[in-house]
Design an enzyme around this catalytic site. Structure first.
Site, mmCIF file in Angstrom:
data_model
loop_
_atom_site.group_PDB
_atom_site.id
_atom_site.type_symbol
_atom_site.label_atom_id
_atom_site.label_comp_id
_atom_site.label_asym_id
_atom_site.label_seq_id
_atom_site.Cartn_x
_atom_site.Cartn_y
_atom_site.Cartn_z
ATOM 1 N N GLU A 91 8.469 17.865 -26.319
ATOM 2 C CA GLU A 91 7.731 18.215 -25.094
ATOM 3 C C GLU A 91 8.294 19.486 -24.462
ATOM 4 O OE1 GLU A 91 4.977 16.766 -23.994
ATOM 5 O OE2 GLU A 91 4.931 14.778 -24.915
ATOM 6 N N ARG A 144 0.818 -1.232 0.000
ATOM 7 C CA ARG A 144 0.000 0.000 0.000
ATOM 8 C C ARG A 144 0.847 1.275 0.000
ATOM 9 N NH1 ARG A 144 -2.869 -2.966 4.061
ATOM 10 N NH2 ARG A 144 -4.607 -4.110 3.143
ATOM 11 N N HIS A 174 -1.273 16.896 -28.557
ATOM 12 C CA HIS A 174 -1.419 15.477 -28.261
ATOM 13 C C HIS A 174 -2.657 14.835 -28.891
ATOM 14 C CE1 HIS A 174 1.815 16.321 -25.515
ATOM 15 N NE2 HIS A 174 1.853 15.083 -25.073
ATOM 16 N N HIS A 197 -1.798 11.693 -30.807
ATOM 17 C CA HIS A 197 -2.297 10.348 -30.497
ATOM 18 C C HIS A 197 -2.917 9.693 -31.720
ATOM 19 C CE1 HIS A 197 -2.657 11.413 -25.935
ATOM 20 N NE2 HIS A 197 -1.446 11.000 -26.257
ATOM 21 N N ARG A 246 -4.895 21.293 -16.359
ATOM 22 C CA ARG A 246 -3.813 20.388 -16.726
ATOM 23 C C ARG A 246 -3.913 19.911 -18.175
ATOM 24 N NH1 ARG A 246 -1.525 15.813 -12.598
ATOM 25 N NH2 ARG A 246 -0.094 14.771 -14.013
ATOM 26 N N GLU A 280 -6.070 16.492 -12.559
ATOM 27 C CA GLU A 280 -6.455 16.645 -13.954
ATOM 28 C C GLU A 280 -7.928 16.936 -14.172
ATOM 29 O OE1 GLU A 280 -5.178 13.355 -16.422
ATOM 30 O OE2 GLU A 280 -4.441 14.789 -17.864
ATOM 31 N N HIS A 327 6.475 8.882 -29.666
ATOM 32 C CA HIS A 327 5.450 9.769 -29.110
ATOM 33 C C HIS A 327 5.824 11.243 -29.347
ATOM 34 C CE1 HIS A 327 2.452 11.402 -26.384
ATOM 35 N NE2 HIS A 327 3.403 12.002 -25.688
ATOM 36 N N LYS A 377 5.455 22.926 -15.965
ATOM 37 C CA LYS A 377 4.555 21.804 -15.716
ATOM 38 C C LYS A 377 4.120 21.796 -14.246
ATOM 39 C CE LYS A 377 3.618 16.956 -16.435
ATOM 40 N NZ LYS A 377 4.029 15.650 -16.974
ATOM 41 N N ASN A 387 -1.592 18.934 -22.900
ATOM 42 C CA ASN A 387 -1.798 18.039 -24.040
ATOM 43 C C ASN A 387 -1.802 18.767 -25.376
ATOM 44 O OD1 ASN A 387 -1.912 15.558 -22.663
ATOM 45 N ND2 ASN A 387 -4.006 16.002 -22.001
ATOM 46 N N LYS A 421 1.849 10.958 -12.266
ATOM 47 C CA LYS A 421 1.059 9.963 -12.982
ATOM 48 C C LYS A 421 1.850 8.678 -13.134
ATOM 49 C CE LYS A 421 -1.894 12.663 -16.077
ATOM 50 N NZ LYS A 421 -2.220 12.780 -17.525
#
Lengths: 368, 368
Positions: free
Chosen positions: B191, B127, B254, B258, B247, B243, B271, B233, B251, B149
């Site tokens: 990025e 945990r 993106h 994507h 936030r 998010e 990417h 960031k 993207n 993340k």
């Protein structure tokens, strides 16, 4: 069970922005007030097991139709042996196959295993979705409602993979206990009885006076027992959410109990049965260390026996006992730290000489 | 790479009791100050991959011997395709087979995949145990250092199972970039470039002036680029840790990106390459909606091309483009919400007519 409809009891769990309420009462499933303010979302997923689903699955689904556009159900196989990744993944499969988004609400309808798995799935799905607990066993109502512990087992250890993750609400509907096997009712009482000696002498008095009502599933008695247990656990957890110290007192009886479960093979005794007997041994050890009077040992043993729980320790052999307790996760550096009573209503963590531990076990083991 | 030893840059990430620091500089692995104050524990586990382990695994293990009694290493197979439960479980196996307790510190030595998996393993093991990031790619240094993340993929979706979980520290050792393939360096620059148009016009000026230094792995230039990216960031994430809204501006590029990755098959373009081209398309769409001048589109396109990134969109066909962007998770109710520029240094989320989207793509697609 009586048909009285008392107003539900509410236990607030104060954890900042993760605060929530436990509601305890009869008929919560159909009580609008019990559902007010819960997260609204298009999708809901009921996670239950194959034993509980036929009993209460349809009623919950019907209730949720009024709150969500789509109500899905996944019924997991029943039992601790299925508390693993493969079964957890059935929850993720159900969510992803249906295209459920990150607002989806999960509902855990079942005992501790369902609660642990649903909570962990909610913690991980898209990095966290809300979940609501509807515990269907007495043990889960008092033990899983507070603390935010979720987990699955790994082949090399129980509850090794999990998260601290709080539910949006816990609904302890006492009506759901009417289908609970008697042996599981007793197992739940073990965790309730625990709160008297470690934290609340008056609650121990009340339990002695009310045990027959509890065994008869009297709603008012159950309601008080569940509420007081949750309150005490919440007080302890609130001071130690991530289990750094104080929270360990909740493991009164558990070091002996885990050894019984492991020594006899998991499933031979229910967890609550092992804890019941474990509390007798822990009290005995406390008395032999001079921390409590012998009269308190006798008093606890009598109450635990009345609750339908075993008070005679199984004959594992002292070497095996010590070995099993040393691998328990509370053993640090090979030294077993016991949760012991330090007077009535107060628990303490400390080691004890092996010889005294052996005497304590022997004193409550039937002659061979 | 120059051999200058500048003092490391420090970016504090303020998240209450989950606050931590990002250290950026040359030679951090051997700099005592970079390690001071990190959690002490008996056991440490280095999680890396089979590509990075032979390059830096031994040096890190040696460094950690001074801090931990036992230093274990698990080298995962390299690549996004292995970011799954089976591979994650190798981390749990390693921890449990060695009997590692809940104080064990995990060290992520690798790119984004290693960071995501190590962070998620740390979030779940017993945990929650502490972890330290040592990103070995430019992309991971600027993108994974901030935000907490962590995730693994599910067969039905990328990053579907994970947690928000913060590291104890991030050590961006710029020396580790000396072995990075040129194509991955460019992907990381995508990025970095992103932060100029969405948040900081002065940083865009600086990038235009410093791009050659960055491509030459100049430590001072890299250090500033990584620091400024992490600062921006952190500022965005600090206002929106989970998010909910703001936030999403991270993207930028993106949604188109994507679609490129999915349309060409994952792995065809990196990417960062897809994001580079995606930024050109997002800027073009912004111009066609009247939100920015055409000159800014040309300016961004030129910088992205200089960074070694593709600026010509692949020929997917407009129906496929729209379909791919609709299944992207930012599409709600079937409406694609684009991150667009609203002047230089400001981003906004909004939908756009399909016809304009088609025109924007067509404007940057080579004639067939």
């Amino acid at each position: 069970m009586t048909s009285d409809r008392l107003a539900p009891q509410r236990v607030p769990i104060a954890l900042g922005d993760r605060s929530y309420e436990i509601l305890i009462g009869s008929g919560l499933l159909s009580l609008d007030g019990a559902w007010a303010g819960l997260p609204a979302s298009a999708d809901a997923l009921i996670v239950t097991n194959t034993t509980v689903a036929p009993l209460y699955g349809a009623a919950l689904a019907e209730r949720l139709q009024a709150r969500h556009r789509r109500v899905l159900t996944v019924a997991l196989p029943d039992g601790e042996v299925h508390k693993d990744w493969t079964t957890l993944n059935r929850i993720f499969d159900a969510l992803l196959e249906a295209g459920c988004d990150r607002k989806t609400v999960l509902y855990a309808l079942g005992g501790g295993v369902v609660g642990d798995m649903t909570g962990f799935a909610a913690a991980c799905y898209m990095r966290g979705v809300p979940f609501v607990q509807l515990p269907t066993t007495l043990l889960a109502q008092v033990d899983s409602s507070v603390g935010g512990k979720t987990a699955i087992n790994h082949p090399l250890g129980k509850n090794m993979i999990g998260a601290f993750y709080q539910p949006a609400r816990v609904l302890c509907d006492l009506d759901l206990l009417s289908t609970l096997p008697r042996r599981e009712l007793s197992a739940g009482l073990a965790e309730i009885i625990k709160y008297g000696p470690i934290a609340d002498p008056a609650f121990l008095d009340w339990l002695e006076a009310s045990l027959d009502d509890l065994l008869a599933l009297d709603v008012a008695a159950l309601s008080h027992a569940v509420r007081r247990s949750c309150e005490i656990k919440a007080w302890v957890v609130g001071q130690d959410e991530r289990e750094a110290g104080l929270r360990a007192i909740l493991n009164f009886g558990h070091t002996f109990g885990h050894a019984i479960e492991a020594g006899l093979g998991y499933g031979a005794w229910l967890h609550g049965e092992a804890v019941g007997c474990g509390m007798v041994l822990a009290a005995e050890l406390s008395a032999r260390l001079g921390l409590i009077d012998r009269a308190l040992v006798d008093r606890l043993r009598a109450l635990i026996a009345r609750a339908g729980l075993p008070v005679q320790a199984p004959r594992l052999g002292i070497h095996r006992w010590l070995e099993l307790m040393r691998v328990d996760k509370k053993a640090e550096g090979g030294e077993i730290r016991f949760v012991l009573l330090d007077g009535l209503g107060r628990a303490t963590m400390r080691p004890a000489p092996d010889a005294l531990v052996a005497e304590a076990i022997e004193a409550h083991t039937a002659p061979s």
